[in-house]
Design a protein around this motif. Structure first.
Motif, PDB file in Angstrom:
ATOM      1  N   PRO A 192       0.818  -1.219   0.000  1.00  0.00           N
ATOM      2  CA  PRO A 192       0.000   0.000   0.000  1.00  0.00           C
ATOM      3  C   PRO A 192       0.851   1.269   0.000  1.00  0.00           C
ATOM      4  N   ILE A 193       1.578   1.462  -1.080  1.00  0.00           N
ATOM      5  CA  ILE A 193       2.395   2.654  -1.249  1.00  0.00           C
ATOM      6  C   ILE A 193       1.752   3.483  -2.352  1.00  0.00           C
ATOM      7  N   VAL A 194       1.380   4.720  -2.048  1.00  0.00           N
ATOM      8  CA  VAL A 194       0.681   5.578  -2.999  1.00  0.00           C
ATOM      9  C   VAL A 194       1.607   5.885  -4.182  1.00  0.00           C
ATOM     10  N   GLY A 195       1.089   5.702  -5.359  1.00  0.00           N
ATOM     11  CA  GLY A 195       1.833   5.993  -6.576  1.00  0.00           C
ATOM     12  C   GLY A 195       2.549   4.778  -7.128  1.00  0.00           C
ATOM     13  N   VAL A 201      -4.959   1.930  -6.736  1.00  0.00           N
ATOM     14  CA  VAL A 201      -5.562   1.727  -5.421  1.00  0.00           C
ATOM     15  C   VAL A 201      -6.339   0.408  -5.359  1.00  0.00           C
ATOM     16  N   ALA A 202      -6.972  -0.007  -6.413  1.00  0.00           N
ATOM     17  CA  ALA A 202      -7.761  -1.231  -6.422  1.00  0.00           C
ATOM     18  C   ALA A 202      -6.893  -2.478  -6.243  1.00  0.00           C
ATOM     19  N   GLU A 203      -5.621  -2.397  -6.599  1.00  0.00           N
ATOM     20  CA  GLU A 203      -4.729  -3.555  -6.491  1.00  0.00           C
ATOM     21  C   GLU A 203      -3.928  -3.584  -5.191  1.00  0.00           C
ATOM     22  N   MET A 204      -4.079  -2.572  -4.343  1.00  0.00           N
ATOM     23  CA  MET A 204      -3.320  -2.514  -3.087  1.00  0.00           C
ATOM     24  C   MET A 204      -3.960  -3.404  -2.023  1.00  0.00           C
ATOM     25  N   SER A 205      -3.125  -3.944  -1.146  1.00  0.00           N
ATOM     26  CA  SER A 205      -3.659  -4.720  -0.025  1.00  0.00           C
ATOM     27  C   SER A 205      -4.015  -3.768   1.116  1.00  0.00           C
ATOM     28  N   ASP A 206      -4.923  -4.215   1.958  1.00  0.00           N
ATOM     29  CA  ASP A 206      -5.375  -3.408   3.089  1.00  0.00           C
ATOM     30  C   ASP A 206      -4.433  -3.636   4.270  1.00  0.00           C
ATOM     31  N   PRO A 207      -3.782  -2.608   4.809  1.00  0.00           N
ATOM     32  CA  PRO A 207      -2.849  -2.807   5.919  1.00  0.00           C
ATOM     33  C   PRO A 207      -3.537  -2.939   7.285  1.00  0.00           C
TER      34      PRO A 207
END
Length: 176
Positions: free
Chosen positions: A56-59, A63-69
């Motif tokens: 979950p690093i912006v850029g 956003v849809a492919e990021m994992s939830d921390p």
């Protein structure tokens, strides 16, 4: 996404075994129950977090492919809480073993009185159940086996036969 059925069964088994062990009187079994429930909660948090994704690093990725921390942070918190409970229960079990040579939790007179009142469906502030039996709470407490006193006096010695100057002797008594 649906969770893996095997992991759901494992979580249910951990919670069931943990709750069963929590209901035991032995502190070592309660300790194992707390550990099992903690591990079941950790698995539940990870399963509820969804599929693994990109960091979950912006850029770095959409956003849809990021994992939830958040589930990972909750698991870390649950690990710390379980560790604290484990240390506390281990200390209680060790102290109980030092004093009584077992780690079972004993009932006290007040617990039995409250259970009797609940069975009779009476209010807890009335003492009609012990008065009807002709025995007061103080008399019942005097008859109850106290393992701490037995440990100090020795096995087989009655409650009222404490030797002069022993652990049960009064502080105002003169010693030779």
């Amino acid at each position: 996404m649906s969770p893996n059925l095997t992991l759901v069964v494992v979580i249910a088994a951990l919670f069931m075994a943990g709750v069963y062990l929590l209901l035991e009187r032995s502190l070592s079994r309660v300790l194992i129950g707390v550990i099992l429930i903690g591990n079941g909660a950790n698995l539940l948090f990870l399963i509820a977090g969804g599929a693994a994704g990109n960091p979950p690093i912006v850029g770095d990725s959409p956003v849809a492919e990021m994992s939830d921390p958040l589930p990972q942070a909750m698991v870390l918190t649950a690990i710390v809480i379980t560790l604290g409970m484990t240390a506390f229960l281990m200390a209680m079990a060790y102290r109980s073993w030092q004093l009584h040579r077992h780690d079972e939790v004993q009932d006290d007179v007040e617990d039995r009185r409250i259970a009797r009142l609940a069975a009779l469906d009476e209010r807890a502030f009335t003492d009609s159940d012990t008065e009807a039996a002709g025995e007061t709470l103080d008399q019942e407490a005097a008859e109850t086996r106290d393992e701490t006193d037995e440990h100090l006096r020795g096995p087989g010695v009655p409650h009222d036969a404490t030797p002069e100057g022993g652990p049960g002797a009064s502080e105002t008594e003169e010693r030779p």
